[in-house]
Enzyme design. Structure first.
Site, PDB file in Angstrom:
ATOM      1  N   ARG A  83       3.234   9.839 -16.777  1.00  0.00           N
ATOM      2  CA  ARG A  83       2.700   8.896 -15.797  1.00  0.00           C
ATOM      3  C   ARG A  83       3.779   7.944 -15.281  1.00  0.00           C
ATOM      4  NH1 ARG A  83      -2.937   8.472 -16.192  1.00  0.00           N
ATOM      5  NH2 ARG A  83      -2.948   6.284 -15.605  1.00  0.00           N
TER       6      ARG A  83
ATOM      7  N   LYS B   1       3.423   9.037 -12.142  1.00  0.00           N
ATOM      8  CA  LYS B   1       2.655  10.219 -11.743  1.00  0.00           C
ATOM      9  C   LYS B   1       1.402   9.820 -10.978  1.00  0.00           C
ATOM     10  CE  LYS B   1       1.645  14.614 -11.722  1.00  0.00           C
ATOM     11  NZ  LYS B   1       2.391  15.426 -10.738  1.00  0.00           N
TER      12      LYS B   1
ATOM     13  N   GLU C  62      13.474  12.629  -4.824  1.00  0.00           N
ATOM     14  CA  GLU C  62      12.793  11.934  -5.918  1.00  0.00           C
ATOM     15  C   GLU C  62      13.350  12.304  -7.293  1.00  0.00           C
ATOM     16  OE1 GLU C  62       8.561  12.624  -6.589  1.00  0.00           O
ATOM     17  OE2 GLU C  62       8.729  14.623  -5.748  1.00  0.00           O
TER      18      GLU C  62
ATOM     19  N   HIS D 231      18.480  12.932  18.803  1.00  0.00           N
ATOM     20  CA  HIS D 231      18.113  11.617  19.340  1.00  0.00           C
ATOM     21  C   HIS D 231      18.579  10.495  18.415  1.00  0.00           C
ATOM     22  CE1 HIS D 231      15.937  13.389  22.649  1.00  0.00           C
ATOM     23  NE2 HIS D 231      15.485  14.294  21.777  1.00  0.00           N
TER      24      HIS D 231
ATOM     25  N   ASN E  91      -3.764  -1.820 -17.714  1.00  0.00           N
ATOM     26  CA  ASN E  91      -3.226  -1.029 -16.613  1.00  0.00           C
ATOM     27  C   ASN E  91      -3.911  -1.530 -15.353  1.00  0.00           C
ATOM     28  OD1 ASN E  91      -2.278   0.883 -14.888  1.00  0.00           O
ATOM     29  ND2 ASN E  91      -3.339   2.622 -15.818  1.00  0.00           N
ATOM     30  N   GLY E  92      -3.146  -1.874 -14.324  1.00  0.00           N
ATOM     31  CA  GLY E  92      -3.737  -2.394 -13.083  1.00  0.00           C
ATOM     32  C   GLY E  92      -3.075  -3.697 -12.701  1.00  0.00           C
TER      33      GLY E  92
ATOM     34  N   LYS F  48      11.093  16.317  -2.526  1.00  0.00           N
ATOM     35  CA  LYS F  48      11.365  16.882  -3.862  1.00  0.00           C
ATOM     36  C   LYS F  48      12.794  16.564  -4.266  1.00  0.00           C
ATOM     37  CE  LYS F  48       8.420  17.546  -5.482  1.00  0.00           C
ATOM     38  NZ  LYS F  48       7.236  17.255  -4.752  1.00  0.00           N
TER      39      LYS F  48
ATOM     40  N   GLU G 179       8.459  18.004   2.630  1.00  0.00           N
ATOM     41  CA  GLU G 179       8.225  18.152   1.193  1.00  0.00           C
ATOM     42  C   GLU G 179       9.519  18.539   0.462  1.00  0.00           C
ATOM     43  OE1 GLU G 179       6.102  17.190  -0.729  1.00  0.00           O
ATOM     44  OE2 GLU G 179       6.260  18.379  -2.549  1.00  0.00           O
TER      45      GLU G 179
ATOM     46  N   CYS H 183       1.482   3.362 -16.046  1.00  0.00           N
ATOM     47  CA  CYS H 183       0.997   2.719 -17.272  1.00  0.00           C
ATOM     48  C   CYS H 183       0.088   3.688 -18.020  1.00  0.00           C
ATOM     49  CB  CYS H 183       0.220   1.443 -17.037  1.00  0.00           C
ATOM     50  SG  CYS H 183       1.160   0.126 -16.296  1.00  0.00           S
TER      51      CYS H 183
ATOM     52  N   TRP I  29       4.537   0.329 -16.621  1.00  0.00           N
ATOM     53  CA  TRP I  29       5.295   0.551 -15.404  1.00  0.00           C
ATOM     54  C   TRP I  29       5.266  -0.783 -14.673  1.00  0.00           C
ATOM     55  CZ3 TRP I  29       4.548   0.612 -10.032  1.00  0.00           C
ATOM     56  CH2 TRP I  29       5.497   1.335  -9.290  1.00  0.00           C
TER      57      TRP I  29
HETATM   58  O1  M6R Z   1      -2.106  12.055  -7.249  1.00  0.00           O
HETATM   59  P1  M6R Z   1      -1.838  12.116  -5.785  1.00  0.00           P
HETATM   60  O2  M6R Z   1      -1.772  13.488  -5.247  1.00  0.00           O
HETATM   61  O3  M6R Z   1      -2.783  11.239  -4.978  1.00  0.00           O
HETATM   62  O4  M6R Z   1      -0.396  11.467  -5.612  1.00  0.00           O
HETATM   63  C1  M6R Z   1       0.147  11.236  -4.349  1.00  0.00           C
HETATM   64  C2  M6R Z   1       1.640  11.020  -4.439  1.00  0.00           C
HETATM   65  O5  M6R Z   1       1.926   9.914  -5.242  1.00  0.00           O
HETATM   66  C3  M6R Z   1       2.351  12.248  -5.006  1.00  0.00           C
HETATM   67  O6  M6R Z   1       2.089  13.389  -4.235  1.00  0.00           O
HETATM   68  C4  M6R Z   1       3.858  12.016  -5.059  1.00  0.00           C
HETATM   69  O7  M6R Z   1       4.386  11.902  -3.780  1.00  0.00           O
HETATM   70  C5  M6R Z   1       4.473  13.177  -5.834  1.00  0.00           C
HETATM   71  N1  M6R Z   1       4.716  12.779  -7.173  1.00  0.00           N
HETATM   72  C6  M6R Z   1       5.740  13.654  -5.260  1.00  0.00           C
HETATM   73  O8  M6R Z   1       6.234  14.726  -6.011  1.00  0.00           O
END
Ligand code: M6R
Length: 608
Positions: free
Chosen positions: A27, A603, A488, A504, A101-102, A485, A481, A2, A75
């Site tokens: 965001r 974000k 997502e 396993h 927002n919230g 990547k 990671e 948001c 969002w």
């Molecule tokens: O702002 P933050 O680092 O706390 O966010 C944590 C996760 O939401 C963030 O790392 C998310 O997994 C990434 N967008 C992945 O690329």
């Protein structure tokens, strides 16, 4: 997650607000809306979908004249993404307008009470309750109505509010969700984040929890939730507006990957002085560092993955036990914490709700909290005992890349600093660690030079259904990671496995042609990982390996190998992740996706 932008001033408000919302697109959102006071009444327009839909509807704001406006990108949490559920929400006659927002946690109870009093609701949102509750309490004094509402609601909020009969004022309030107030030459602003208003002002106030701001075209005043006026200090934003622009790159993600050498330099260089690691902001003496008996690392998503890497480093290098928790689990598992423990939280945005709660939980139990944070002045930074800022600059793409690299670098520095204090790193080892650390930016640069090779390989896999990442130790953390990547931004199902764990269960998923990405940078584990490569190869997998230059023997097992330069094994993540980020990026580009705005993602995750 948001975005809110509001403006009151001398200029046409709608184009400024829409432009600000565009700067907050990163965001994540699924609908957008705007309300403008046109001199007689408040006009509201909103639409599901991208901001472009709203821009078309309003001719980029030109057909919404007026000098005060609030806008929102939503969002969805309560209610599907739709025109009706999009913000702003209004009271019955449209004289009170709210963006939010919230999450209002007690919205059902409030809604039932309002329904009992004859109010009717147009949307499924929790936010609409706020508009009607304001209406219920409004007796001509906006501040009074807002404070009464804030005393009734439970949950989190950043709010922008307009009252049609107070058109020379715009109101804002926050609790747990970020909101800033800007004071410029030609007007005053509210926004969820700095890039939205940076074009107009660098003078910014960070609203505190349960603080209310009243904006006029040339002044801002602040109040407590009990209507008491408060004094606030403005902060001057010193980063460059260009830092939040694409600078010719097709997507922010690629720009941010290309910024990684600089990011790592900016995180490391100021903290190496005369051959030592100096972290002034740590605020801990050598004796305090020696006394740490256990470290808890708490974070979400990619930030959590840096914690998994750090566990291998800290336990291996310092022999301090480390527990790594996903923040949403940490809070509710009643972790066993002792006074000599240190909690390290990691967050790019500094606003992630679960990580913020972990800070509070740990502090309430008397523990010291060190935060590794990118966004200066964010909630996590403000509430933690010490803050290690990563200085990565604004990261716009939802998929983190440069902030992740900066967080890794922060952990390397902390591990070395702790190791020196605890007497486990002698001068010779220190020299070699620092040499390897300082070589990282140039080595990342070299890896970026392989972009075409990776793009070519990625194009072969845009139709993949499943991808598996395997590795041992730090290579497993790298795989976590790399896999995140890929999934997502490309929507390809992918999973990361500790290479020895595959047999396993998961190995039954390997079919002829399944892509397996094997990370094999750790010398001590290399032979073991090669055996795991053989296992998947013999079931038909196509294996792409990431290994250290010189490890030619891997070519006998893997089908395709990307080499990284030699470094200390503890730092290998910083290099191996680069081809994996590029791979994910090019698969997403190849599939024609909006790389910076993956579906359903935000974000900054400011709700639990
Ligand atoms: O702002 P933050 O680092 O706390 O966010 C944590 C996760 O939401 C963030 O790392 C998310 O997994 C990434 N967008 C992945 O690329």
């Amino acid at each position: 997650m948001c975005g809110i932008v509001g403006y009151i001033g001398e200029k046409p408000a709608a184009p400024i607000v829409l432009e600000g919302l565009a700067k907050l697109e990163y965001r994540g959102y699924d609908s957008a809306g705007i309300a403008v006071y046109d001199g007689k009444e408040i006009i509201t327009k909103k639409a599901a979908g991208r901001l472009a839909v709203l821009e078309n509807l309003t001719h980029s704001g030109e057909n919404m004249p007026g000098f005060s406006a609030i806008g929102h990108t939503r969002w969805a949490t309560h209610g599907v993404p739709s025109d009706l559920n999009a913000h702003p929400h209004t009271n019955g006659d449209g004289t009170i307008v709210v963006v939010h927002n919230g999450i209002i946690e007690n919205y059902m109870a409030l809604k039932n009470k309002l329904l009992g009093k004859g109010y009717s609701f147009a949307s499924e949102t929790d936010t609409e309750v706020l508009a009607h509750l304001l209406d219920y309490y409004y007796k001509g004094n906006p501040l009074q109505a807002i404070t009464k509402v804030l005393h009734r609601v439970e949950g989190s909020y950043a709010l922008g509010i307009m009252f049609a009969d107070h058109p020379e004022e715009l109101y804002a309030a926050r609790k747990e969700s970020p909101l800033i107030v800007g004071h410029g030459e030609d007007g005053c602003f509210i926004a969820s984040d700095v890039p939205a208003i940076l074009k107009y002002t660098r003078k910014v106030y960070y609203l505190e929890n349960q603080e209310i701001a009243m904006l006029k075209k040339d002044e801002v005043s602040f109040f407590t939730v009990d209507e008491e006026p408060t004094e606030k200090q403005a902060v001057t934003i010193d980063w460059d507006a260009n830092a939040a622009e694409k600078a010719g790159y097709e997507f922010f993600m690629l720009k941010e990957i290309y910024e990684e050498p600089k990011t790592v330099t900016d995180t490391i260089s100021p903290r190496i002085k005369n051959g030592e690691v100096v972290i002034e902001e740590l605020n801990m003496t050598d004796d305090e560092l020696k006394a740490i008996s256990r470290i808890h690392i708490v974070a979400c998503g990619s930030a959590y993955h840096t914690g998994v890497t750090a566990k291998y480093i800290i336990e291996g290098m310092l022999r301090i036990p480390v527990e790594v928790d996903v923040a949403s689990e940490f809070r509710y598992r009643d972790p066993i914490l002792s006074p000599s423990d240190l909690v390290i939280v990691v967050s790019q945005s500094g606003e992630t709700a679960d990580t913020l709660e972990a800070v509070r939980e740990s502090k309430a139990k008397g523990l010291k909290v060190l935060a590794i944070v990118n966004v200066v002045g964010s909630s996590i930074a403000r509430e933690s005992d010490s803050v290690f800022y990563t200085w990565a600059g604004p990261e716009i793409s939802v998929a983190t890349t440069k902030a992740y690299s900066a967080q890794l670098a922060a952990f390397y520095l902390l591990a070395i600093r702790f190791g020196r204090a605890r007497g486990v790193i002698d001068d010779a080892r220190m020299k070699s660690l620092l040499e390897d650390l300082q070589a990282l930016p140039d080595q990342i640069e070299l890896l970026l030079g392989q972009k075409e090779k990776i793009q070519h390989f990625a194009n072969r896999y845009i139709a993949a259904k499943d991808v598996f990442f395997i590795g041992r130790g730090i290579d497993y953390a790298i795989g976590l990671e790399g896999s995140l990547k890929l999934k997502e931004i490309s929507y390809i199902h992918s999973e990361a496995y500790a290479a020895g764990e595959l047999k396993h269960g998961t190995i039954s998923l390997i079919e002829p042609g399944t892509l397996v990405v094997a990370v094999a940078t750790q010398p001590d584990l290399f032979a073991k990982t090669v055996s795991n490569i053989e296992e998947v190869k013999s079931r038909g997998a196509f294996v792409m390996a990431v290994a250290e230059r010189g490890r030619k023997e891997i070519e006998k097992a893997a089908d395709y190998v990307l080499y990284i330069p030699h470094t200390n094994p503890y730092f290998a993540n910083s290099l191996a992740i680069i081809p994996l980020q590029l791979f994910a990026y090019y698969v997403s580009v190849g599939k024609g996706y909006d790389v910076d705005h993956p579906r359903n993602l935000a974000k900054s995750v400011t709700v639990e």
